[in-house]
Design an enzyme around this catalytic site. Structure first.
Site, short mmCIF file in Angstrom:
data_model
loop_
_atom_site.label_atom_id
_atom_site.label_comp_id
_atom_site.label_asym_id
_atom_site.label_seq_id
_atom_site.Cartn_x
_atom_site.Cartn_y
_atom_site.Cartn_z
CG HIS A 1 -4.11 -2.02 0.27
ND1 HIS A 1 -3.02 -2.72 -0.20
CD2 HIS A 1 -3.65 -0.80 0.60
CE1 HIS A 1 -1.94 -1.96 -0.14
NE2 HIS A 1 -2.29 -0.78 0.34
CB SER A 11 -1.68 -0.51 3.62
OG SER A 11 -1.11 0.63 4.20
CE LYS A 49 -1.39 0.21 -3.17
NZ LYS A 49 -1.92 1.42 -2.53
C1 LIG Z 1 -1.60 2.82 -2.59
C2 LIG Z 1 -2.64 3.68 -1.97
C3 LIG Z 1 -2.95 4.94 -2.51
C4 LIG Z 1 -2.18 5.51 -3.67
O1 LIG Z 1 -2.47 4.84 -4.85
P1 LIG Z 1 -1.73 5.33 -6.21
O2 LIG Z 1 -2.67 4.99 -7.29
O3 LIG Z 1 -0.45 4.54 -6.26
O4 LIG Z 1 -1.49 6.78 -6.07
C5 LIG Z 1 -3.97 5.66 -1.94
N1 LIG Z 1 -4.67 5.19 -0.89
C6 LIG Z 1 -4.38 3.98 -0.33
C7 LIG Z 1 -5.18 3.49 0.83
C8 LIG Z 1 -3.35 3.20 -0.84
O5 LIG Z 1 -3.06 2.03 -0.29
#
Ligand SMILES: *Cc1c(COP(=O)(O)O)cnc(C)c1O
Length: 398
Positions: free
Chosen positions: A213, A185, A244
């Site tokens: 992502h 990210s 997301k």
């Molecule tokens: C955002 C993210 C998470 C966490 O996701 P949530 O559902 O908000 O707990 C886990 N791993 C990665 C790579 C992320 O970008």
């Protein structure tokens, strides 16, 4: 006694502030979208949401949430295995499996929980996990909770991956799991899963990916990093989020073989000991998959917007991390200048966030922009104009 404790908390907060690392929450007074209004009444272009496909406030998704609220209630007040499983939960799990090309899927309250409940359940003290050094915090924490031996390979470094796998084998590991973010990210780097699959096969290792992502927009049909890299159907374990691109509310999942998922349902602690995903989110997530399976329009528009913004920002003279992902890291290097750029952009009506140490390495400060399918071209051009003006004022570009 408690006075001393509170004093020590306060001094820790003071130290965070003194280091310039104190994070304030910016309060938004509208739904998520291409533009949002902040609590102080200013409308700004939003370039920092994970709302890649614009589904966070898509009318069909909102309608589905409303309908499910009526048909299935607000909450279930239960974990899944007691009385927290509705027909909808089973449907969403089946639909996610089909979307991702796996046999079965298990829902969690979040992707953080999916990762936290993965490694401890599947791996024992005789096993090994081989992890990219830049993996997400939830993967790191999940690995910490397991008894497996830990190996780390330098970020995206295939030679070092081989070295670590060879070491794990020499150390006599029974089962070996390589785990990586599909997309990282901070840089928008996309893992080279095709090469990784080959290397893992050579060493008899499983390959797992975190697709937070990527799910919904990477690859020709938006199925994720495995589709983009030509290894759809050949990844052993996929974790991901509903929080997301896939609607942006909350919830996570692990998708894998039927046996792996069956064992997770028996033993994975965040699944066994945390509440079920709310029905409205589950119903809306099914609508999200309906939208994405019917047409690639949203991921196509995101790809178009990403290309437009990446080309535009480079034309202005900014340096970006090269790539194709809608995460666009605009390199400033100096933390103070990155913060000034973010502040000036906000004055000019563009909300983008600066990242600096310890979130990224020292001297690698940047503005991270995230493009969405809901940004229209006029909005993106307006954002680029703001970057041009702020960049010139701060002498970052000619
Ligand atoms: C955002 C993210 C998470 C966490 O996701 P949530 O559902 O908000 O707990 C886990 N791993 C990665 C790579 C992320 O970008």
């Amino acid at each position: 006694m408690s006075d001393a404790f509170h004093a020590s908390i306060r001094s820790e907060l003071d130290a965070i502030r003194a280091a310039g690392l104190y994070k304030d929450e910016r309060v938004i007074a509208t739904p998520q979208g291409a533009r949002v209004r902040t609590a102080d009444g200013r409308e700004v272009i939003n370039l920092c949401a994970n709302n890649y496909l614009g589904l966070s406030s898509h009318p069909r998704v909102i309608d589905a949430a409303h309908e499910t609220l009526r048909s299935h209630g607000f909450g279930l007040s239960s974990v899944r295995f007691i009385c927290g499983t509705q027909d909808l939960h089973k449907t969403l799990e089946r639909r996610l499996s089909a979307f991702l090309g796996t046999e079965d899927t298990i829902l969690y309250g979040s992707a953080f929980d999916a990762n936290a409940g993965l490694f401890e359940t599947l791996l024992g003290a005789d096993d090994a996990v081989v992890s990219d050094t830049l993996n997400h915090a939830s993967i790191i924490d999940g690995i910490r909770l397991s008894k497996a031996r830990r190996y780390r390979y330098a970020h995206d470094d295939m030679a070092d991956l081989r070295t670590q796998l060879a070491q794990a084998r020499r150390d006599g590991a029974r089962h070996v799991l390589v785990f990586t973010d599909g997309v990282f990210s901070m840089d928008g780097t996309i893992a080279r899963l095709d090469e990784m699959r080959t290397v893992c096969d050579e060493y008899g290792a499983l390959l797992g990916i975190d697709e937070c992502h990527a799910s919904g927009f990477l690859g020709a049909r938006g199925r994720g990093t495995h589709e983009l890299r030509g290894v759809f159907g050949r990844i052993d374990i996929i974790t991901g989020t509903l929080g997301k691109a896939l609607g942006g509310a909350s919830g996570g999942f692990t998708s894998a073989s039927a046996d792996i998922v069956a064992l997770l349902r028996q033993r994975s602690r965040p699944y066994l000991f945390s509440n079920t995903v709310a029905p409205a989110i589950v119903g809306a997530s099914i609508a999200v998959l309906d939208i994405l399976e019917a047409s690639t329009e949203l991921r196509d528009r995101l790809e178009h917007n990403t290309r437009l913004f990446r080309a535009g920002i480079e034309r202005l003279g900014f340096e970006i991390k090269p790539g194709v992902h809608p995460i666009v890291p605009i390199m400033v290097y100096d933390a103070v200048r990155a913060q000034r750029l973010a502040q000036r952009l906000l004055d000019l009506g563009v909300y983008a966030v600066g990242f600096f140490h310890p979130v990224v390495p020292k001297g690698q400060a940047r503005i991270r922009v995230q493009i969405s399918a809901v940004h229209d071209e006029a909005t993106l051009r307006q954002a680029l104009d703001a970057f041009a003006q702020a960049g010139r004022e701060l002498e970052l570009i000619p």
